[in-house]
Design a protein around this motif. Structure first.
Motif, short mmCIF file in Angstrom:
data_model
loop_
_atom_site.label_atom_id
_atom_site.label_comp_id
_atom_site.label_asym_id
_atom_site.label_seq_id
_atom_site.Cartn_x
_atom_site.Cartn_y
_atom_site.Cartn_z
N LEU A 85 0.89 -1.19 -0.08
CA LEU A 85 0.16 -0.01 -0.06
C LEU A 85 0.83 1.22 -0.07
O LEU A 85 2.36 1.08 -0.11
CB LEU A 85 -0.80 0.09 1.28
CG LEU A 85 -1.95 -1.05 1.13
CD1 LEU A 85 -2.43 -1.45 2.61
CD2 LEU A 85 -3.06 -0.84 0.35
N LYS A 86 0.16 2.42 0.10
CA LYS A 86 1.02 3.40 0.40
C LYS A 86 1.86 3.44 1.66
O LYS A 86 1.37 2.76 2.47
CB LYS A 86 0.16 4.82 0.25
CG LYS A 86 -0.71 5.00 1.57
CD LYS A 86 -1.35 6.40 1.39
CE LYS A 86 -2.09 6.28 2.72
NZ LYS A 86 -2.40 7.85 3.13
N PRO A 87 3.08 4.12 1.79
CA PRO A 87 3.68 4.19 3.07
C PRO A 87 2.85 4.62 4.40
O PRO A 87 2.19 5.35 4.21
CB PRO A 87 4.80 5.10 2.87
CG PRO A 87 4.89 5.54 1.29
CD PRO A 87 3.52 5.18 0.87
N ASP A 102 -6.56 0.60 -4.43
CA ASP A 102 -5.11 0.70 -4.81
C ASP A 102 -4.44 -0.75 -4.89
O ASP A 102 -3.66 -0.67 -5.65
CB ASP A 102 -4.58 1.43 -3.44
CG ASP A 102 -4.63 3.03 -3.36
OD1 ASP A 102 -5.21 3.35 -4.42
OD2 ASP A 102 -4.36 3.40 -2.62
N LYS A 107 -0.36 -0.18 -7.36
CA LYS A 107 0.06 1.04 -7.75
C LYS A 107 1.72 0.88 -7.25
O LYS A 107 2.44 1.75 -7.88
CB LYS A 107 -0.56 2.10 -6.89
CG LYS A 107 -1.84 2.75 -7.59
CD LYS A 107 -2.35 4.03 -6.87
CE LYS A 107 -3.55 4.42 -7.67
NZ LYS A 107 -4.40 5.40 -6.67
N ARG A 108 1.79 0.64 -6.34
CA ARG A 108 3.23 0.29 -5.93
C ARG A 108 4.01 -0.95 -5.88
O ARG A 108 5.00 -1.32 -5.47
CB ARG A 108 3.32 0.53 -4.45
CG ARG A 108 2.82 2.17 -4.16
CD ARG A 108 3.03 2.62 -2.51
NE ARG A 108 4.56 2.96 -2.40
CZ ARG A 108 5.37 2.64 -1.15
NH1 ARG A 108 4.49 1.68 -0.30
NH2 ARG A 108 6.39 2.72 -1.19
N SER A 138 4.05 -2.46 3.62
CA SER A 138 4.61 -1.08 3.43
C SER A 138 4.62 -0.13 4.64
O SER A 138 4.60 1.17 4.61
CB SER A 138 3.52 -0.43 2.55
OG SER A 138 2.26 -0.54 3.06
N ASP A 140 6.00 2.09 6.99
CA ASP A 140 7.31 2.95 6.75
C ASP A 140 7.36 3.69 7.83
O ASP A 140 6.59 4.95 7.97
CB ASP A 140 7.10 4.00 5.40
CG ASP A 140 8.07 4.64 5.26
OD1 ASP A 140 9.04 4.93 6.07
OD2 ASP A 140 8.12 5.31 4.05
N TYR A 360 -7.11 4.38 6.49
CA TYR A 360 -6.38 4.46 5.32
C TYR A 360 -6.89 5.68 4.07
O TYR A 360 -7.89 5.39 3.77
CB TYR A 360 -6.32 3.11 4.33
CG TYR A 360 -5.68 3.04 3.23
CD1 TYR A 360 -3.95 2.88 3.30
CD2 TYR A 360 -6.04 2.97 1.92
CE1 TYR A 360 -3.17 3.08 2.06
CE2 TYR A 360 -5.23 2.94 0.75
CZ TYR A 360 -3.76 2.85 0.94
OH TYR A 360 -3.07 2.84 -0.11
N MET A 362 -5.56 8.44 1.05
CA MET A 362 -4.60 8.84 0.10
C MET A 362 -4.32 10.20 0.30
O MET A 362 -4.93 11.01 1.07
CB MET A 362 -4.83 8.84 -1.41
CG MET A 362 -5.07 7.36 -1.92
SD MET A 362 -3.81 6.46 -1.55
CE MET A 362 -2.41 7.06 -2.55
#
Ligand SMILES: Nc1ncnc2c1ncn2[C@@H]1O[C@H](COP(=O)(O)OP(=O)(O)OP(=O)(O)O)[C@@H](O)[C@H]1O
Ligand SMILES: CCCC(=O)O
Length: 362
Positions: A85-87, A102, A107-108, A138, A140, A360, A362
């Protein structure tokens, strides 16, 4: 004794791996069933995209639950291993349509764990119950200084076995009568991919992303001599997709020996294969070197080093690593992974109000 209020929650836990789907059912903290279904490579390889395996894997779980006479209507939540996922910072996140979108778009990047939240959300929506991920790959929590690579366009990326890494770190802290958030430690997850993480006071402040850095692993290259790789990429011998496949699934031990199963490497080595011997030595050498580097991230203030993942079952590898790193801190070995339990307990903490689910967006 199990607290009665824990019994109100029945959680289905789903952990899709590259070649298997692991799942379990927990009543509160009590494990009811735990199953690993190994997928035939002919079946799995028939799907063009990872996400195309959604129905195939879900059907296997549903069939097994029916065989075990576990009624879907008795489930109160579903938990799954979160993907690329996004960080995000560590913790439990409610699965939302946005998260699923996502993951579907990858996407990543693609990773078997991308399927987890998609499967959990699909089933939970039908059952009208909540679904969660815990400590996705992910996570981070890197310090700004750790993000610098040497080229501004290519920041270092935090992708790791965060779920198992944080779970074993919490477990060891508890065994030592401390809180995870009060400790400095290093966790080396030795699986099909290898990630080595320094944890400072409950945060993973650096990590080697197994897909592009760190030790060679059973099927990933880890860090490579970048100039030579550039020449190889420009040579036209391989397409972009072939190179990507080599980096992620056909590198490391597999590239040298044609197998990602370390037990096969040992049997090759014991029948006199010198190359197998050398690669096994290189694996423990590189893991130890990564641990040494991460010890400097913690300025040498390391209370313990944890070795975990499937390869931590291997005594010769574990002993070879210990002999090189024991001067840094005591080494604790927790073979295998505790991902299903970590997913169940992370979800339970939210259901019982001990922790708030993070959202979660964006
Ligand atoms: N009992 C065992 N003894 C020795 N090696 C083992 C044992 N069990 C697994 N392994 C080795 O561990 C490696 C796989 O580890 P693991 O099962 O943790 O990986 P995974 O779950 O597929 O991937 P990852 O941990 O990267 O998500 C393989 O090389 C396998 O040979
Ligand atoms: C993507 C991070 C974990 C792995 O390499 O499998």
């Amino acid at each position: 004794m199990i607290d009665n209020c824990l019994l109100k929650e029945r959680i289905l836990v789903i952990n899709p791996g590259a070649t298997s789907t692991k799942f379990a059912v927990y009543d509160g903290e009590t494990l009811i069933i735990k199953r690993t279904v190994e997928h035939l490579s002919a079946e799995i390889n028939a799907f063009v995209k990872l996400l195309d395996q959604y129905e195939y894997r879900l059907r296997i779980i549903l069939k097994q639950l029916a065989a075990e006479e576990i009624e879907l209507s008795t489930l109160t939540a579903i938990a799954a291993r979160g993907g690329i996922l996004k960080p995000l910072k560590g913790g439990t996140y409610e699965i939302t349509q946005e998260m699923v979108d996502d993951l579907r778009e990858a996407k990543r990047g693609e990773h078997a764990s991308n399927l987890g939240a998609v499967m959990a959300f699909g089933l939970a929506s039908l059952l009208k119950i909540p679904s969660y991920i815990v400590d996705p790959v992910s996570v981070d929590e890197m310090e700004p200084v750790a993000r610098i690579s040497g080229l501004p366009d290519l920041p270092r990326i935090s992708l790791s076995h965060a779920l198992n890494t944080k779970a074993v770190a919490r477990k060891v802290a508890k065994q030592l009568g401390k809180k995870y958030e009060e400790m400095n430690l290093i966790v080396a997850h030795l699986g099909t991919g290898i990630s080595v993480t320094p944890h400072r006071l409950g945060r993973m402040i650096d990590v080697n992303n197994p897909k592009e850095e760190g030790p060679l692993s059973p099927d990933r290259c880890g860090g490579l001599p970048v100039g030579q790789f550039l020449k190889l990429a420009a040579s036209g011998i391989y397409t972009f997709d072939e190179l990507k496949e080599i980096l992620n699934y056909k590198g490391g031990m597999y590239a040298y020996l044609g197998t990602a199963d370390i037990r096969e490497d040992f049997s090759m080595a014991s029948s006199g294969n010198q190359q197998a011997n050398l690669i096994l030595e290189a694996l423990s050498y590189q893991v130890a070197k990564e641990i040494g580097g991460m010890a400097t991230v913690l300025s040498g203030q390391v209370e313990c080093i944890i070795l975990t993942g499937g390869i931590a079952h291997s005594e010769p590898i574990v002993n070879a690593i210990i002999s090189r790193v024991q001067f840094i801190a005591p080494v604790i070995v927790i073979p295998g992974e505790e991902e299903l339990e970590a997913l169940a307990f992370g979800t339970l903490r939210v259901l019982q109000g001990e922790e708030q689910a993070q959202m979660y967006s964006m």
